[in-house]
Design an enzyme around this catalytic site. Structure first.
Site, short mmCIF file in Angstrom:
data_model
loop_
_atom_site.label_atom_id
_atom_site.label_comp_id
_atom_site.label_asym_id
_atom_site.label_seq_id
_atom_site.Cartn_x
_atom_site.Cartn_y
_atom_site.Cartn_z
N TYR A 140 37.60 38.03 49.08
CA TYR A 140 38.91 38.66 49.26
C TYR A 140 39.93 37.74 49.90
O TYR A 140 40.93 38.21 50.46
CB TYR A 140 38.74 39.95 50.09
CG TYR A 140 38.11 41.07 49.31
CD1 TYR A 140 38.80 41.73 48.31
CD2 TYR A 140 36.80 41.46 49.56
CE1 TYR A 140 38.22 42.76 47.58
CE2 TYR A 140 36.20 42.50 48.84
CZ TYR A 140 36.92 43.13 47.86
OH TYR A 140 36.34 44.15 47.13
N ARG A 143 40.39 49.68 34.58
CA ARG A 143 41.33 50.15 35.61
C ARG A 143 41.66 51.63 35.38
O ARG A 143 41.77 52.40 36.34
CB ARG A 143 42.59 49.30 35.61
CG ARG A 143 42.37 47.81 35.78
CD ARG A 143 42.07 47.35 37.14
NE ARG A 143 43.18 47.50 38.04
CZ ARG A 143 43.12 47.21 39.33
NH1 ARG A 143 42.01 46.74 39.86
NH2 ARG A 143 44.15 47.37 40.11
N HIS A 203 35.35 48.38 42.92
CA HIS A 203 36.34 47.32 42.70
C HIS A 203 36.43 47.06 41.21
O HIS A 203 35.43 47.11 40.49
CB HIS A 203 35.89 46.03 43.41
CG HIS A 203 36.66 44.82 42.98
ND1 HIS A 203 37.85 44.47 43.56
CD2 HIS A 203 36.41 43.88 42.02
CE1 HIS A 203 38.30 43.36 42.98
NE2 HIS A 203 37.44 42.99 42.05
N GLU A 212 36.27 36.02 39.73
CA GLU A 212 35.45 36.92 40.54
C GLU A 212 34.01 36.96 40.06
O GLU A 212 33.08 36.98 40.87
CB GLU A 212 36.07 38.33 40.53
CG GLU A 212 37.39 38.40 41.26
CD GLU A 212 38.09 39.74 41.12
OE1 GLU A 212 39.12 39.92 41.78
OE2 GLU A 212 37.62 40.62 40.36
N PHE A 263 45.16 44.64 56.10
CA PHE A 263 43.88 45.33 55.90
C PHE A 263 42.71 44.36 55.68
O PHE A 263 41.57 44.80 55.53
CB PHE A 263 43.97 46.29 54.71
CG PHE A 263 44.34 45.65 53.41
CD1 PHE A 263 43.38 45.00 52.63
CD2 PHE A 263 45.65 45.69 52.95
CE1 PHE A 263 43.73 44.39 51.42
CE2 PHE A 263 46.01 45.09 51.75
CZ PHE A 263 45.04 44.44 50.99
N ARG A 290 37.33 57.14 41.11
CA ARG A 290 37.84 57.26 42.49
C ARG A 290 38.26 58.69 42.82
O ARG A 290 38.03 59.16 43.93
CB ARG A 290 38.98 56.28 42.72
CG ARG A 290 38.48 54.84 42.82
CD ARG A 290 39.61 53.88 42.99
NE ARG A 290 39.15 52.53 43.26
CZ ARG A 290 39.82 51.44 42.93
NH1 ARG A 290 40.99 51.54 42.30
NH2 ARG A 290 39.34 50.25 43.22
N THR A 343 43.88 53.03 43.42
CA THR A 343 43.21 52.60 44.65
C THR A 343 43.13 53.73 45.66
O THR A 343 42.11 53.93 46.32
CB THR A 343 43.94 51.39 45.27
OG1 THR A 343 43.98 50.34 44.30
CG2 THR A 343 43.24 50.90 46.51
N LYS A 388 30.88 49.49 45.63
CA LYS A 388 31.03 49.13 47.04
C LYS A 388 29.99 49.83 47.93
O LYS A 388 29.30 50.74 47.48
CB LYS A 388 32.45 49.47 47.49
CG LYS A 388 33.51 48.62 46.78
CD LYS A 388 34.90 48.99 47.27
CE LYS A 388 35.95 48.11 46.63
NZ LYS A 388 37.30 48.44 47.13
N ASN A 436 36.92 53.21 48.71
CA ASN A 436 37.30 53.77 47.41
C ASN A 436 36.26 53.53 46.31
O ASN A 436 36.60 53.47 45.14
CB ASN A 436 38.68 53.27 46.99
CG ASN A 436 38.74 51.78 46.80
OD1 ASN A 436 37.72 51.11 46.63
ND2 ASN A 436 39.94 51.23 46.84
#
Length: 143
Positions: free
Chosen positions: A51, A87, A117, A128, A59, A104, A93, A11, A114
């Protein structure tokens, strides 16, 4: 276990902090093959499209604004059990709840910023990935 593909996005906060190399190294060290990767900047519209599943969430606007605030690096990754393993690698998150040593926990500042993704299912990973890459962009034999 089956070989799976998943999508990740480094990100804008990751890019701003100069962490592309460090995070990519951790991903590769965890056994993931990078099949596609690019540096890009999302517009508010492209972030909103990506998204869209969160459109009704409080959010959503803030997320789209953040994701279009700077460059990001989407990647298609592959390995056995890719989704669950990725993950686990990135952590919760909320970085305050992420296990020590996860991406993270080590680099993220907040739930909103964070660092990274990760797709939450094989099916979403396919959807995606197609948002960012054509099948012709995927280099499967990059051993």
């Amino acid at each position: 276990m089956a070989v799976e593909r998943t999508l990740t996005i480094l990100k804008p906060d990751c890019v701003r902090k100069g962490l592309i190399g460090e995070v990519t190294k951790r991903i590769q060290d965890a056994g993931f093959k990078i099949l596609a990767m690019k540096l890009t900047r999302l517009t508010a519209d492209t972030a909103g499209g990506f998204y869209a599943v969160h459109k009704e969430r409080p959010f959503y606007g803030e997320l789209c604004e953040f994701m279009s605030s700077g460059a990001c690096v989407p990647m298609i990754l592959e390995k056995e059990n890719a989704v669950a393993d990725f993950r686990a690698l990135i952590g919760a998150t909320n970085p305050a709840e992420a296990e020590a040593g996860t991406i993270r926990a080590d680099f993220a500042d907040s739930v909103g910023e964070n660092i990274i993704h990760g797709s939450d299912s094989v099916e979403n990973g396919q959807i995606e990935a197609a948002y960012f890459f054509a099948e012709s962009d995927v280099v499967a034999n990059n051993a």
